[in-house]
Design an enzyme around this catalytic site. Structure first.
Site, PDB file in Angstrom:
ATOM      1  N   THR A   1      -2.394  -7.049  18.700  1.00  0.00           N
ATOM      2  CA  THR A   1      -2.751  -6.122  19.774  1.00  0.00           C
ATOM      3  C   THR A   1      -3.938  -6.628  20.585  1.00  0.00           C
ATOM      4  OG1 THR A   1      -1.882  -4.239  18.549  1.00  0.00           O
ATOM      5  CG2 THR A   1      -3.511  -3.761  20.240  1.00  0.00           C
TER       6      THR A   1
ATOM      7  N   ARG B   1      -7.065 -13.840  -1.368  1.00  0.00           N
ATOM      8  CA  ARG B   1      -5.640 -13.641  -1.648  1.00  0.00           C
ATOM      9  C   ARG B   1      -4.797 -14.721  -0.989  1.00  0.00           C
ATOM     10  NH1 ARG B   1      -4.660  -8.324   0.982  1.00  0.00           N
ATOM     11  NH2 ARG B   1      -2.475  -8.712   0.444  1.00  0.00           N
TER      12      ARG B   1
ATOM     13  N   ASP C   1      -5.004   8.159  14.686  1.00  0.00           N
ATOM     14  CA  ASP C   1      -4.661   6.758  14.943  1.00  0.00           C
ATOM     15  C   ASP C   1      -3.276   6.469  14.373  1.00  0.00           C
ATOM     16  OD1 ASP C   1      -4.916   4.170  15.821  1.00  0.00           O
ATOM     17  OD2 ASP C   1      -6.440   3.579  14.368  1.00  0.00           O
ATOM     18  N   LYS C   2      -2.786   5.294  14.711  1.00  0.00           N
ATOM     19  CA  LYS C   2      -1.498   4.773  14.253  1.00  0.00           C
ATOM     20  C   LYS C   2      -1.693   3.345  13.785  1.00  0.00           C
ATOM     21  CE  LYS C   2       1.687   1.703  16.000  1.00  0.00           C
ATOM     22  NZ  LYS C   2       1.367   0.390  16.616  1.00  0.00           N
ATOM     23  N   HIS C   3      -0.908   2.951  12.791  1.00  0.00           N
ATOM     24  CA  HIS C   3      -0.931   1.554  12.337  1.00  0.00           C
ATOM     25  C   HIS C   3       0.490   1.067  12.113  1.00  0.00           C
ATOM     26  CE1 HIS C   3      -2.217  -2.122  10.342  1.00  0.00           C
ATOM     27  NE2 HIS C   3      -1.299  -1.880   9.436  1.00  0.00           N
ATOM     28  N   SER C   4       0.766  -0.158  12.538  1.00  0.00           N
ATOM     29  CA  SER C   4       2.057  -0.797  12.314  1.00  0.00           C
ATOM     30  C   SER C   4       1.895  -1.944  11.333  1.00  0.00           C
ATOM     31  CB  SER C   4       2.621  -1.330  13.635  1.00  0.00           C
ATOM     32  OG  SER C   4       3.727  -2.182  13.404  1.00  0.00           O
TER      33      SER C   4
ATOM     34  N   SER D   1      -5.909  -3.100   1.595  1.00  0.00           N
ATOM     35  CA  SER D   1      -6.350  -3.881   2.747  1.00  0.00           C
ATOM     36  C   SER D   1      -6.086  -3.141   4.052  1.00  0.00           C
ATOM     37  CB  SER D   1      -5.633  -5.236   2.755  1.00  0.00           C
ATOM     38  OG  SER D   1      -6.007  -5.999   3.882  1.00  0.00           O
TER      39      SER D   1
ATOM     40  N   LYS E   1      -9.579  -0.593   6.235  1.00  0.00           N
ATOM     41  CA  LYS E   1     -10.061  -0.802   7.612  1.00  0.00           C
ATOM     42  C   LYS E   1      -9.774   0.424   8.480  1.00  0.00           C
ATOM     43  CE  LYS E   1      -7.738  -4.710   8.161  1.00  0.00           C
ATOM     44  NZ  LYS E   1      -7.299  -5.143   6.821  1.00  0.00           N
ATOM     45  N   LYS E   2      -8.572   0.992   8.342  1.00  0.00           N
ATOM     46  CA  LYS E   2      -8.217   2.160   9.154  1.00  0.00           C
ATOM     47  C   LYS E   2      -9.085   3.365   8.803  1.00  0.00           C
ATOM     48  CE  LYS E   2      -5.185   1.007  12.168  1.00  0.00           C
ATOM     49  NZ  LYS E   2      -5.438   1.214  13.604  1.00  0.00           N
TER      50      LYS E   2
END
Length: 430
Positions: free
Chosen positions: A119, A167, A79-82, A182, A186-187
Site C-alpha cells: 500500500t 523468522r 481499520d482493515k487489514h488484508s 505479527s 502492529k494493527k
C-alpha cells in the site's frame, strides 16, 4: 525471568505464562534476548504451538513492546487489514470511504515484498506523498481528514520487527501463532476500536487453500477479540488479480477510476463488502449502503484528495490525477494465442512478473519503479478471440517487456468451453 527457561517450557510442549511471554517480547524489543534465543523461541512455537490463550498473550505482549496509540475521538476508530494478494488496492478506497461515513481510520500499512504489492509503495507513486509522519503529524491528519495511511514508526511493535527478521532466516515463517501475533501486534498498536480482516486464498495469495485461509481467519479473529478489539473477517477469493492492474501507479489509476465513478467490478465490490461488515460491526445501520453511497456520491474521492494534500501530495490531485502519475516508456499488448475462455490465472506468477519489471522488491532494500506493471488484465470467465489482448505491459525497457510477455501467456489458461467464475466473498468469520 530467564529466556532459557521460557524456551525450555516451549521445548517440552507447554505454553509459557502470559507474564513470561510479556518478558520475552520486551527482551526482543530492547535486545536483552539474543538472536539465538529468539530463533529457538520461534522454532519452539512453530513446532509445538501456543494454544488460543498463549497466542493472545503473545500478541498483546508484542503490541505492548512499544508505543500503543490512544485516541479520544467523537466517533469509532476503525481499520482493515488484508493478508495480501495481487491487484489489491482496497485500502486506498476503503480508508477515505470510511472517513466519509464519519469514522476515523489511522491505517498503518506496509511495503510490497515477494509477489504482492504494498500500500505504501502505491501511495508513493503520487508525487510528494509522504508515508512517514511523526506521531503528531499522523494525529493531525487523522483528526482533520478522518484517515491517514502511514508506515509504522520504529516504536510500533518493535518486538515484531525483531522476531519477523529472525523468522525469515530460521524457517519459522509458517507458524499460525507467529503470523497472527505479527499481523495483529502492529494493527492493535494503532489503538483501534474495531477491525475487519480480508483473509485471501487462491493462486495470488499466500494461503492457497480455503482451509488454510479459514484457519488463519479464525486465529486472527479469536485473538483480536481476546485482546479487546472487536474483529471479524471475510475470506475472499484471490484466484485472479482483484483489480485490472498490477503495479503501483497503475493500481492508483484503478483506484481513481473507482472513486470517480468510472469503474466498478471486483475491486469496488470487495471494498463495499469489507466496509459494510466493519460499519455493521461498529453498530452503524446499513453499513454496506453507507459505504456504497460514500463512493458513488464522490465524498470518498474528496476525502482521498484531502488526505493526499495533507500528506504532501498535489493539492488538486482529484481533479487531474492522470497527469500527476508516472508513465512507463514501453507499453505493449499481450494477445491471446488462440480463441477460448479464461479458465485460470496464476496470480503469483503475474505478481512476480511485475517484480521482474521493477515494480516490486525481492528484498526490503530493493528500489521500486512506480510506473511499471500490467494493466487491463483479463478476468476468469472472459471469452477472448485469437489476437484479443490478455493484458498490457508497462515496462522500462523492451527486453523486460519481452520476458513479461512470455510470463503472462504462461500464467493465463484458456479453454474451449465456458469456465466457472469464482465467488468473491467465500465466508464471513465472526
Amino acid at each position: 525471568m530467564d529466556a532459557r527457561a521460557i524456551i525450555a517450557t516451549l521445548r517440552k510442549g507447554n505454553t509459557p505464562e502470559a507474564d513470561a511471554l510479556g518478558w520475552f517480547a520486551q527482551g526482543l524489543a530492547d535486545g536483552s534476548v539474543t538472536d539465538a534465543q529468539a530463533g529457538a523461541f520461534a522454532m519452539g512455537v512453530c513446532l509445538n504451538g501456543l494454544g488460543d490463550a498463549g497466542r493472545a498473550a503473545l500478541t498483546a505482549a508484542m503490541r505492548d513492546s512499544g508505543k500503543v496509540l490512544r485516541w479520544n475521538m467523537d466517533a469509532p476508530v476503525l481499520d482493515k487489514h488484508s493478508t495480501g494478494g495481487v491487484g489489491d488496492c482496497v485500502s486506498l478506497i476503503l480508508a477515505p470511504a470510511l472517513a466519509a461515513c464519519g469514522v476515523y481510520v489511522p491505517m498503518i500499512s506496509g511495503r510490497g515484498l515477494g509477489h504482492t504489492g504494498g500500500t505504501l509503495d502505491k501511495l508513493e507513486s503520487i508525487p510528494g506523498f509522504r508515508t512517514t509522519l511523526t506521531e503528531d503529524q499522523f494525529r493531525q491528519v487523522v483528526s482533520k481528514v478522518g484517515c491517514a495511511i502511514v508506515s509504522a514508526s520504529a516504536d510500533i511493535a518493535p518486538a515484531d520487527k525483531r522476531l519477523y527478521a529472525i523468522r525469515d532466516v530460521t524457517a519459522t515463517v509458517e507458524s499460525l501463532d507467529l503470523i497472527t501475533a505479527s499481523i495483529l501486534s502492529k494493527k492493535l498498536a494503532a489503538g483501534l476500536e474495531g477491525l475487519v480482516l480480508d483473509v485471501k486464498c487462491g493462486s495470488g495469495a499466500f494461503m492457497k487453500s480455503a482451509d488454510d485461509a479459514r484457519a488463519l481467519a479464525r486465529a486472527l479473529v479469536d485473538t483480536a477479540n481476546a485482546t479487546g478489539c472487536p474483529t471479524s473477517a471475510l475470506i475472499t477469493d484471490m484466484s485472479q488479480p482483484l483489480a485490472p492492474s498490477l503495479g503501483n501507479a497503475l493500481e492508483v489509476i484503478d483506484v481513481m477510476r473507482v472513486l470517480t465513478g468510472q469503474s466498478s467490478g471486483r475491486l469496488l465490490d470487495l471494498t463495499i463488502a469489507l466496509g459494510g461488515a466493519l460499519l455493521d460491526q461498529a453498530g452503524f445501520k446499513n453499513g454496506t449502503d453507507q459505504i456504497s453511497n460514500a463512493i458513488s456520491t464522490g465524498t470518498a474521492a474528496e476525502k482521498f484528495g484531502a488526505m493526499v494534500c495533507a500528506m504532501g501530495g498535489p493539492v488538486h490531485f482529484i481533479e487531474g490525477w492522470a497527469r500527476f502519475l508516472p508513465e512507463a516508456p514501453v507499453i505493449r499488448e499481450v494477445t491471446a494465442p488462440a480463441s477460448g475462455t479464461v479458465a485460470a490465472i496464476d496470480g503469483e506468477a503475474l505478481g512476480l512478473t511485475v517484480v521482474a519489471l521493477g515494480g516490486g522488491r525481492q528484498v526490503e532494500t530493493d528500489m521500486v519503479d512506480p510506473a511499471v506493471g500490467l494493466s487491463d488484465v483479463v478476468s476468469i470467465g472472459d471469452r477472448v478471440t485469437k489476437g484479443h489482448p490478455l493484458a498490457r505491459i508497462h515496462a522500462a525497457r523492451e527486453g523486460q517487456a519481452d520476458a513479461a510477455e512470455n510470463a503472462i501467456r504462461a500464467a493465463i489458461t484458456l479453454v474451449d468451453g465456458p469456465a466457472p467464475v469464482p465467488n468473491l466473498v467465500l465466508e464471513h468469520i465472526t
